[in-house]
Design an enzyme around this catalytic site. Structure first.
Site, PDB file in Angstrom:
ATOM      1  N   HIS A   1      23.033  10.361  28.168  1.00  0.00           N
ATOM      2  CA  HIS A   1      23.927  10.072  27.033  1.00  0.00           C
ATOM      3  C   HIS A   1      24.902   8.934  27.337  1.00  0.00           C
ATOM      4  CE1 HIS A   1      26.481  12.850  29.434  1.00  0.00           C
ATOM      5  NE2 HIS A   1      27.477  12.167  28.919  1.00  0.00           N
TER       6      HIS A   1
ATOM      7  N   HIS B   1      39.422  11.746  32.910  1.00  0.00           N
ATOM      8  CA  HIS B   1      38.767  13.003  32.498  1.00  0.00           C
ATOM      9  C   HIS B   1      38.184  13.707  33.711  1.00  0.00           C
ATOM     10  CE1 HIS B   1      35.320  10.296  32.396  1.00  0.00           C
ATOM     11  NE2 HIS B   1      34.479  11.209  31.969  1.00  0.00           N
TER      12      HIS B   1
END
Ligand SMILES: O=C(O)/C=C/c1cccc(O)c1O
Ligand code: FE2
EC number: 1.13.11.16
Length: 312
Positions: free
Chosen positions: A115, A179
């Protein structure tokens, strides 16, 4: 030569664990603005810098960078599966150009991507096979990681090589800023996980669904505040965006892998894709940032940013 750059955070949780509608509306507007920018620029070639999340690259061979002359997406998290529309001739020329400039680039004639590559192509172009692309893997997940100066060297060499192509080139970065998602870590992993990270057996559909569900649940817990994951760090993220906006790309050389992980979490190294893309743009001359969007989105486990920039 006309050049441009877009930085676009990715998250596999987009559409699966969305934030409040107001946040989503702001992201949609920023992404639509980037789409319009790309449409107007009308690239003849996209050099796409993205990481992998143990779908294409494993510890049996883990290069810091790899350029693909052909590539196929696995279709994780419902991203598109199948071949990317790689411009093999341009990819080969860029690989040679980067090597000629002294950066030891790994080459793949059949690179598997996930992805990280598929999402920006789908979001900006409507599919993974719509635009001539040169996919460049930048390790942002699997330690040990080298100095950031080498990422900048890669981006600079790529920008100089792309300038020889006589094409409108878009440098596209795909990566979250700060993140800390639950991506497995080799150091200290139990034998079964370590084996999967090293050898990389393709998961069964059931195994893939289970591990994806684990990430979705992590996003839900993170958004609810019930987690040990490091918080998103808007101040650090905006420092990065300030350096990008002001063209101060050489200053990234002072950033260290340990410092980046402490400030931005285990996957903050995905910002290496941004540093590479903006180093490429800067290597072709001065540039102007045309738009800058940032929002911390815990539901997506992402310091989420979108920027567009045009060479002058
Ligand atoms: O588990 C994965 O494959 C990826 C997780 C993830 C989550 C949120 C933002 C990202 O950039 C990710 O890679
Ligand atoms: Fe990622």
């Amino acid at each position: 030569m006309t050049v441009a750059a877009v930085g676009l955070s990715h998250s596999p949780l987009i559409g699966k664990n969305d934030p409040e509608p107001e946040v989503l509306a702001r992201v949609d507007a920023a992404v639509e603005n980037a789409r319009a920018f790309v449409r107007e620029f009308d690239p003849e070639l996209v050099v796409l810098y993205a990481p992998d999340h143990y779908n294409g690259f494993f510890y049996k061979e883990m290069p810091p960078f790899c350029l693909a002359t052909e590539s196929r997406s696995v279709g994780d998290f419902d991203s598109a599966a199948g071949p990317l529309s790689v411009d093999t001739e341009a990819a080969t020329a860029l690989a040679q150009g980067v090597l000629d400039r002294g950066v030891d680039l790994t080459i793949s004639a059949r690179m598997t991507v996930d992805h990280g590559f598929a999402q920006p192509l789908e979001v900006l172009f409507g599919g993974i096979d719509r635009v001539p692309v040169v996919p460049v893997f930048v390790n942002g997940v699997a330690p040990p990681l080298g100095p950031v100066s080498r990422v900048r060297a890669l981006g600079t060499a790529m920008g100089e090589a792309a300038a020889q192509l006589d094409k409108r080139v878009l440098f596209l970065a795909s990566g979250g800023l700060s993140h800390d998602p639950p991506v497995p870590v080799l150091d200290g992993a139990p034998p079964r996980i370590a084996e999967a990270l090293i050898e990389g057996h393709a998961p069964t559909p059931e195994q893939r669904a289970k591990s994806e569900q684990r990430v979705v649940k992590a996003g839900q817990d993170y958004a609810a505040g019930a987690t040990m994951m490091l918080p998103i760090n808007p101040s650090w993220d905006n420092q990065l965006l300030d350096l990008v906006e002001q063209g101060r790309i050489a200053e990234f050389d002072t950033w260290t892998p340990d410092g980046m992980a402490a400030e931005g979490g285990g996957s903050a190294h995905e910002v290496r894709t941004w540093i590479a893309a903006y180093a490429s743009l800067a290597a072709t001359g001065a540039y102007e940032l045309k738009s800058r969007f940032y929002e911390a989105i815990p539901a997506w486990i992402a310091g989420f940013a979108v920027t567009t920039a045009l060479g002058r």
